[in-house]
Design an enzyme around this catalytic site. Sequence first.
Site, PDB file in Angstrom:
ATOM      1  N   CYS A 120       0.786  -1.235   0.000  1.00  0.00           N
ATOM      2  CA  CYS A 120       0.000   0.000   0.000  1.00  0.00           C
ATOM      3  C   CYS A 120       0.823   1.293   0.000  1.00  0.00           C
ATOM      4  O   CYS A 120       0.514   2.192  -0.793  1.00  0.00           O
ATOM      5  CB  CYS A 120      -1.028  -0.010   1.120  1.00  0.00           C
ATOM      6  SG  CYS A 120      -0.584  -0.951   2.575  1.00  0.00           S
ATOM      7  N   ARG A 151       7.060 -10.995   5.253  1.00  0.00           N
ATOM      8  CA  ARG A 151       6.720 -10.693   6.635  1.00  0.00           C
ATOM      9  C   ARG A 151       7.435 -11.697   7.514  1.00  0.00           C
ATOM     10  O   ARG A 151       7.427 -12.896   7.219  1.00  0.00           O
ATOM     11  CB  ARG A 151       5.201 -10.798   6.866  1.00  0.00           C
ATOM     12  CG  ARG A 151       4.437  -9.755   6.102  1.00  0.00           C
ATOM     13  CD  ARG A 151       2.943  -9.836   6.347  1.00  0.00           C
ATOM     14  NE  ARG A 151       2.260  -8.944   5.411  1.00  0.00           N
ATOM     15  CZ  ARG A 151       0.935  -8.897   5.255  1.00  0.00           C
ATOM     16  NH1 ARG A 151       0.158  -9.690   5.975  1.00  0.00           N
ATOM     17  NH2 ARG A 151       0.405  -8.065   4.391  1.00  0.00           N
ATOM     18  N   GLN A 175       0.802 -11.218  -3.225  1.00  0.00           N
ATOM     19  CA  GLN A 175      -0.636 -10.984  -3.132  1.00  0.00           C
ATOM     20  C   GLN A 175      -1.200 -10.625  -4.496  1.00  0.00           C
ATOM     21  O   GLN A 175      -0.509 -10.057  -5.334  1.00  0.00           O
ATOM     22  CB  GLN A 175      -0.899  -9.797  -2.202  1.00  0.00           C
ATOM     23  CG  GLN A 175      -0.513 -10.041  -0.765  1.00  0.00           C
ATOM     24  CD  GLN A 175      -0.625  -8.763   0.043  1.00  0.00           C
ATOM     25  OE1 GLN A 175      -0.011  -7.760  -0.286  1.00  0.00           O
ATOM     26  NE2 GLN A 175      -1.419  -8.802   1.094  1.00  0.00           N
ATOM     27  N   ASP A 187      -2.820  -8.098  -5.049  1.00  0.00           N
ATOM     28  CA  ASP A 187      -3.163  -6.907  -4.292  1.00  0.00           C
ATOM     29  C   ASP A 187      -3.718  -5.826  -5.201  1.00  0.00           C
ATOM     30  O   ASP A 187      -3.467  -5.822  -6.406  1.00  0.00           O
ATOM     31  CB  ASP A 187      -1.881  -6.388  -3.606  1.00  0.00           C
ATOM     32  CG  ASP A 187      -2.201  -5.524  -2.399  1.00  0.00           C
ATOM     33  OD1 ASP A 187      -3.389  -5.446  -2.020  1.00  0.00           O
ATOM     34  OD2 ASP A 187      -1.259  -4.946  -1.835  1.00  0.00           O
ATOM     35  N   HIS A 213      -5.288  -1.495  -4.915  1.00  0.00           N
ATOM     36  CA  HIS A 213      -5.737  -0.360  -4.118  1.00  0.00           C
ATOM     37  C   HIS A 213      -6.579   0.555  -4.975  1.00  0.00           C
ATOM     38  O   HIS A 213      -6.181   0.917  -6.087  1.00  0.00           O
ATOM     39  CB  HIS A 213      -4.546   0.386  -3.520  1.00  0.00           C
ATOM     40  CG  HIS A 213      -3.816  -0.436  -2.510  1.00  0.00           C
ATOM     41  ND1 HIS A 213      -2.750  -1.219  -2.835  1.00  0.00           N
ATOM     42  CD2 HIS A 213      -4.073  -0.643  -1.190  1.00  0.00           C
ATOM     43  CE1 HIS A 213      -2.350  -1.878  -1.748  1.00  0.00           C
ATOM     44  NE2 HIS A 213      -3.128  -1.549  -0.741  1.00  0.00           N
ATOM     45  N   LYS A 234     -14.290  -3.040   7.116  1.00  0.00           N
ATOM     46  CA  LYS A 234     -13.832  -3.971   6.076  1.00  0.00           C
ATOM     47  C   LYS A 234     -14.817  -5.100   5.850  1.00  0.00           C
ATOM     48  O   LYS A 234     -15.663  -5.386   6.697  1.00  0.00           O
ATOM     49  CB  LYS A 234     -12.478  -4.561   6.469  1.00  0.00           C
ATOM     50  CG  LYS A 234     -12.527  -5.401   7.728  1.00  0.00           C
ATOM     51  CD  LYS A 234     -11.230  -6.170   7.950  1.00  0.00           C
ATOM     52  CE  LYS A 234     -11.322  -7.004   9.210  1.00  0.00           C
ATOM     53  NZ  LYS A 234     -10.169  -7.824   9.461  1.00  0.00           N
ATOM     54  N   HIS A 281      -8.053  -1.118   0.284  1.00  0.00           N
ATOM     55  CA  HIS A 281      -7.143  -2.253   0.092  1.00  0.00           C
ATOM     56  C   HIS A 281      -8.022  -3.426  -0.273  1.00  0.00           C
ATOM     57  O   HIS A 281      -8.997  -3.686   0.419  1.00  0.00           O
ATOM     58  CB  HIS A 281      -6.415  -2.614   1.383  1.00  0.00           C
ATOM     59  CG  HIS A 281      -5.755  -1.458   2.069  1.00  0.00           C
ATOM     60  ND1 HIS A 281      -4.405  -1.257   2.030  1.00  0.00           N
ATOM     61  CD2 HIS A 281      -6.262  -0.455   2.834  1.00  0.00           C
ATOM     62  CE1 HIS A 281      -4.095  -0.181   2.741  1.00  0.00           C
ATOM     63  NE2 HIS A 281      -5.207   0.323   3.243  1.00  0.00           N
TER      64      HIS A 281
END
Length: 643
Positions: A341, A370, A388, A390, A392, A472, A518
């Site tokens: 992000c 991570r 991911q 991912d 945004h 979320k 996200h």
Amino acid sequence: MKITLPDNSLRELPAGSSGYDLAKDIGPGLAKSAVAISIDGVQKDLHDEIPGDATVSIITINSDEGIEIMRHTLTAQVLARAIKNLYPKSKLAIGPTIENGFYYDVETDDAISVDDLEKIEAEMKKIIKSKSSITKKLVDKSDALKVFKSKKETYKEIIINESDQKDNFQLYYQDNEEFVDLCRGPHLPSLNFIGSFKLTKVSGAYWKGDAKNNMLTRIYGTAWNNDKDLNNYLNSIEEAQKRDHRKLGKEMDLFHFQDEAPGMVFWHPYGWNIYKTLQNFIRNKLDKNGYQEINTPQVVDRKLWEASGHWDKYRENMFITEIDEEQANEKRVNALKPMNCPCHVQVYNQGLRSYKDLPIRYAEFGSCHRYEASGTMHGLMRVRGFTQDDGHIFCTEDQIESETALFINLLSEIYSDLGFNEFDIKLSTRPEIRIGSDKIWDKAESALENAIKKLNYPYKIDEGDGAFYGPKLDFVLTDAIGREWQCGTFQADFNLPDRLNAEYVGEKGDKHHPVMIHRAILGSFERFIGILIENYSGKMPFWLAPQQVVVASIVSEVNDYAKEVQKLLIEKGIRSEIDLRNEKISYKVREHSSKKVPIILAIGKNEKNDKTVSIRRIGSNDTEVVELNKALKTIITENSVKF
RNA sequence: GCUCAUAUAGCUCAGCGGUAGAGCACUUGCUUGGUAAGUAAGAGGUCACCGGUUCAAGUCCGGUUAUGAGCUCCA
């Protein structure tokens, strides 16, 4: 007194009657199988007095509630007593029931291992055979404390001390006070009702689930009404183990892990085939749904993580890298990105954005690292390095609802293409500690909720479980054997655009922070592939299979034709291999079937002469001889069906 | 990170103080076969790593690393 039964019929009983009296009054069969009662919805012991007019139902051993009570008695009365018999110095903590079974937590000096379970089981059976009666005493707080103090049951003392109850602590005794346990109840009236059980595993568990507390020994077991149910359950566990992605990953040569890179996947060619295909599939969907794919750095100076807030809140989970000062005259502290992000905001921030540009949807197959605690890693399901799907979305507050709807539709399409037709939605609302005004929370929460409602999806609300930066949605899919996996997520964020100075120019020329959303559908490719492998037991749908077709010759005389067939397949983008080894066809079929190859094309003299192929599909023992061009056409169609 | 367990051939595992084993896979020979294991021979191992006990250590003890089952965690 008047007793109302579940079917709304009324029954008159003398005052002071117990649940057992009621059961007897209804019928001797019921009295025989009754193990407890429920008075106005609250479970009580069978021999408890019914206080007055009430709605009462009898709980029998064969009901779900009855089995649960049986499991409870088994752990609290039988397992606990067996442990005390075998390990007199141990201290009992708690022994609740769980899905399909129960556990008991104890503090013990002697290490109890799986090898001891047999011994404990034998002791339990002895206790059950002794047909102990269970009697209950109600005592006040000080008496309850006295009892457990004398027995040095410190955990029970803590439980009593921390209870705000004054009296009516329930003590359940067996055999003239030889064994006593504190319990909310209810318990079986007799150990005769206990069916078939097995102790399954031993592990550590923190007292009260808090890592700061003592580690206790937890003994797990499963219990059922009869041997048949027990065996069914044990078999289903075995079946689930057969589809373990770690085992299949090795058998199918998909990936491996090694000591030098714990939690990081070494993808082998076949595993990477699945990965590439899945990624192309997702990329194609994103392209068609208004996303722009970007790519951002993996190693980023700590300054950005300080600005985003990750350095403060997430640092213990980040891989930090430093440049070797001996070799370079620059000293910088960098971190491997744990999330994409902040980098996406950097892309957004290049140039001036107008409200007319919104929504902007960035997607990245972002490789993240991570530092997960060592004990949490689990095959592909929980790793330290992952990618991911991912994305945004930068949008205005007014666009949250329409973006939510677009996202849910895309997610549902993708899940169904991948073979998951069932998923649940969970809406998590504002937590106590949060940023952002109530006004914007109101707006965002209702935007998410309205979108789901308009699409007619059922959903659950998880009050207060939202992130500090916004509400979320979580999406939980159900796999082929009924397990649930949380994969998709859609999180509104009022924080990061502010912190990282993302802005857009509004209609009146004034500057605003956009809302940042996200979102991910698969979550991580690694974990999702693990889920796919287990869902399909390795037998991936044709379009996703690592090896799609193996061309196998029956006699060496047809090798040339076999090569020709394979070449045609490869030209059409089919992942196909050829097996010309000096082995019998049954040997080849066995080997490729065990590798879960969806299609084996056997080629013999007949096929060569007739320009045909013999198709054998995984999971079927039938073969079909088809003209070569027709077979190619079918295979190509099957391969492109999801694109 | 915590508790307990595990680590021997490419894979699955046996061996538990006294010269490293099996099955499968692999290589070679014979075999050319019709849909889930033809056949014979051969090769393959610092027994995870570091240290200790012992005349002698895959084997016993301690530590490290990784893995497994749970616990905790997953802004």
